[in-house]
Design an enzyme around this catalytic site. Structure first.
Site, PDB file in Angstrom:
ATOM      1  N   PRO A 134       3.387   4.835   6.657  1.00 20.05           N
ATOM      2  CA  PRO A 134       4.269   3.923   7.390  1.00 20.05           C
ATOM      3  C   PRO A 134       5.330   4.721   8.134  1.00 20.05           C
ATOM      4  O   PRO A 134       6.155   5.396   7.522  1.00 20.05           O
ATOM      5  CB  PRO A 134       4.894   3.067   6.271  1.00 20.05           C
ATOM      6  CG  PRO A 134       4.796   3.914   5.043  1.00 20.05           C
ATOM      7  CD  PRO A 134       3.566   4.762   5.206  1.00 20.05           C
TER       8      PRO A 134
ATOM      9  N   ASP B 275       8.384   9.438   8.231  1.00 13.43           N
ATOM     10  CA  ASP B 275       7.626   8.778   7.171  1.00 13.43           C
ATOM     11  C   ASP B 275       8.601   7.892   6.402  1.00 13.43           C
ATOM     12  O   ASP B 275       9.476   8.382   5.690  1.00 13.43           O
ATOM     13  CB  ASP B 275       7.003   9.834   6.252  1.00 13.43           C
ATOM     14  CG  ASP B 275       6.165   9.238   5.128  1.00 13.43           C
ATOM     15  OD1 ASP B 275       6.266   8.016   4.883  1.00 13.43           O
ATOM     16  OD2 ASP B 275       5.429   9.999   4.467  1.00 13.43           O
ATOM     17  N   HIS B 276       8.441   6.568   6.538  1.00 14.84           N
ATOM     18  CA  HIS B 276       9.417   5.639   5.967  1.00 14.84           C
ATOM     19  C   HIS B 276       9.387   5.620   4.434  1.00 14.84           C
ATOM     20  O   HIS B 276      10.298   5.066   3.795  1.00 14.84           O
ATOM     21  CB  HIS B 276       9.180   4.228   6.503  1.00 14.84           C
ATOM     22  CG  HIS B 276      10.440   3.454   6.711  1.00 14.84           C
ATOM     23  ND1 HIS B 276      11.585   3.669   5.970  1.00 14.84           N
ATOM     24  CD2 HIS B 276      10.746   2.441   7.565  1.00 14.84           C
ATOM     25  CE1 HIS B 276      12.534   2.839   6.355  1.00 14.84           C
ATOM     26  NE2 HIS B 276      12.056   2.083   7.333  1.00 14.84           N
ATOM     27  N   ARG B 277       8.371   6.199   3.835  1.00 12.59           N
ATOM     28  CA  ARG B 277       8.339   6.290   2.379  1.00 12.59           C
ATOM     29  C   ARG B 277       9.346   7.320   1.878  1.00 12.59           C
ATOM     30  O   ARG B 277       9.737   7.309   0.705  1.00 12.59           O
ATOM     31  CB  ARG B 277       6.936   6.682   1.891  1.00 12.59           C
ATOM     32  CG  ARG B 277       5.831   5.694   2.257  1.00 12.59           C
ATOM     33  CD  ARG B 277       4.459   6.238   1.918  1.00 12.59           C
ATOM     34  NE  ARG B 277       4.205   7.492   2.635  1.00 12.59           N
ATOM     35  CZ  ARG B 277       3.087   8.206   2.485  1.00 12.59           C
ATOM     36  NH1 ARG B 277       2.136   7.783   1.662  1.00 12.59           N
ATOM     37  NH2 ARG B 277       2.917   9.325   3.165  1.00 12.59           N
TER      38      ARG B 277
END
Length: 447
Positions: free
Chosen positions: A245, A419-421
């Protein structure tokens, strides 16, 4: 007892490679440490050293063979006093995917290597002899009336490309199997859709529509097989785009001070040192990662890995794809050292001479297309890194200065993909602010 020489794993992620060249021939005596072959991985061409001593009894995989699996037997070494008659079938025969046949010497056509007996491994074992190509595999299809069509994956693929109906062919292979020569000598006919309504490859993947002559006639394009690098890039970036994501952040940065500083540095540097804008951006990115350590991170299933050093991967375009050599611990290196390393890495990258440890282990990537005049773009994250910076061209733009006057400035647009994680919007914005500060006030890199 004969010794099996197997396909080595030249990097932790290597699953298969191309046996580019043999540097020995059958009957040659080899010593431990002697270079015997060149192996092409998806990223580089590397030399293979012999571990044992003896005489080359048989080369099982011809030079130029693609898709040779790691630990597949590629040659047999005879120890002192042994003869070729003592060789038997290996426990792990070479595995060569369909369509990956070595080029015939002196010509552009592909030929299948002959079936050869192979030796057992030191631990014993055995198995039935088989060809070194995927003609030995059988793809089964239904004939009208419930009868079965047996065809090799290679024959099936050629038939799909040429628009040949396998149902109309009689196979000349073992047990009536349709093999390569059967479809090569057949006349093209109406293409038949594979099960499920779409043509498929031997490994179950739907063929691109370009192979469907209802869209493009077969004689209107040239189909070039994918090499190892293209396959790996396609696989990894597809996984990244679909599974990571991600979100972009972009910002404009004024370059005038940086360009003046670069000119002054190069004027004062030795003649063999020339600092590029990219060298300065590498340094600025590394320092910004140290200033914002939450951004120097990678996602793992066990937790977030926060890296102690800024290892900057730099995208380098090479024939057939791209590769990202790494400037390790860039935050502690001077501009001259970064420049020298980058020139060396880029040169060897284009020659595919990098070692795995030189293009693995990055914590952050930079992709610069400014030299092509690209104003702005967004890159796909290079896993397991948490961010990648896309650098556009520096160009003259009208901007409003601190006094409210409209002036001409050299401005560069950059896009940070996160990377939104691992990284939130606020963290990414803080990193961009730190990067912008170093670029617009390059003297801060000296502090």
């Amino acid at each position: 007892m004969p010794i099996n020489i197997t396909m080595p794993a030249l990097s932790p992620t290597m699953e298969e490679g191309t046996l580019a060249k043999w540097l020995v021939k059958e009957g040659d005596e080899i010593k431990s440490g002697m270079i015997i072959a060149e192996i092409e991985t998806d990223k580089a061409t590397m030399e293979v050293e012999a571990v044992d001593e003896g005489k080359v009894g048989k080369l099982l995989v011809p030079a130029g063979t693609e898709g040779v699996k790691v630990n597949a037997v590629i040659a047999v070494l005879l120890e002192e006093g042994e003869s070729a008659s003592e060789m038997k079938t290996p426990a792990s025969p070479p595995s060569v995917p369909s369509g990956h046949l070595p080029p015939q010497a002196g010509g552009g056509k592909s030929v299948a290597p002959s079936t050869v007996p192979s030796p057992p491994s030191r631990s014993g074992g055995g198995g039935a002899p088989r060809s070194g190509v995927s003609e030995g595999a059988v793809a089964v299809m239904d004939r009208p009336g419930g009868a079965r069509i047996m065809a090799s994956p290679l024959a099936k693929r050629i038939a799909a490309n040429k628009g040949i109906d396998l149902k109309a062919l009689k196979g000349s292979g073992p047990h009536g199997r349709i093999i390569r020569r059967d479809v090569e000598t057949a006349k093209p006919g109406a293409a038949q859709p594979a099960q499920g309504g779409a043509p498929m490859t031997a490994d179950g993947l739907i063929l691109p529509q370009i192979l469907d002559d209802r869209v493009y006639a077969p004689d209107t394009y040239e189909l070039k097989p994918l090499d190892g690098m293209r396959k790996t890039v396609a696989k990894r970036l597809t996984q990244s785009f679909m599974q990571v994501p991600h979100f972009p952040l972009n910002i404009d940065i004024t370059l005038d001070n940086l360009l003046e500083s670069r000119a002054a540095i190069n004027a004062a540097a030795p003649k063999d040192v020339k600092i590029s804008v990219n060298d300065l951006l590498i340094k600025a990115a590394a320092l910004a990662l140290i200033d914002e350590p939450d951004c120097n991170a990678s996602y793992t299933d066990k937790g977030i890995a926060y890296h102690r050093h800024a290892n900057i991967s730099v995208a380098v375009a090479v024939e057939g794809g791209l590769i990202t050599p790494v400037i390790f611990k860039a935050e502690g290196k001077g501009l001259a050292e970064i420049s020298e390393e980058m020139k060396d890495l880029a040169l060897r990258a284009r020659e595919r001479k990098l070692k795995p440890q030189e293009y693995m282990g990055g914590t952050f990537s930079i992709s610069n297309l400014g030299m092509f005049g690209v104003k702005s773009f967004a890159s796909i994250i290079n896993p397991p890194e948490g961010m990648i910076l896309s650098v556009g061209a520096g160009e003259k733009r009208a901007v409003v200065d601190e006094n409210g006057a409209i002036v001409a400035r050299t401005v560069m647009s950059v896009t940070l993909t996160c990377d939104h994680r691992v990284i939130g919007g606020a963290e990414g914005a803080k990193w961009l602010a730190a990067f912008k500060r170093y670029v617009e006030t390059p003297e801060a890199m000296l502090l």
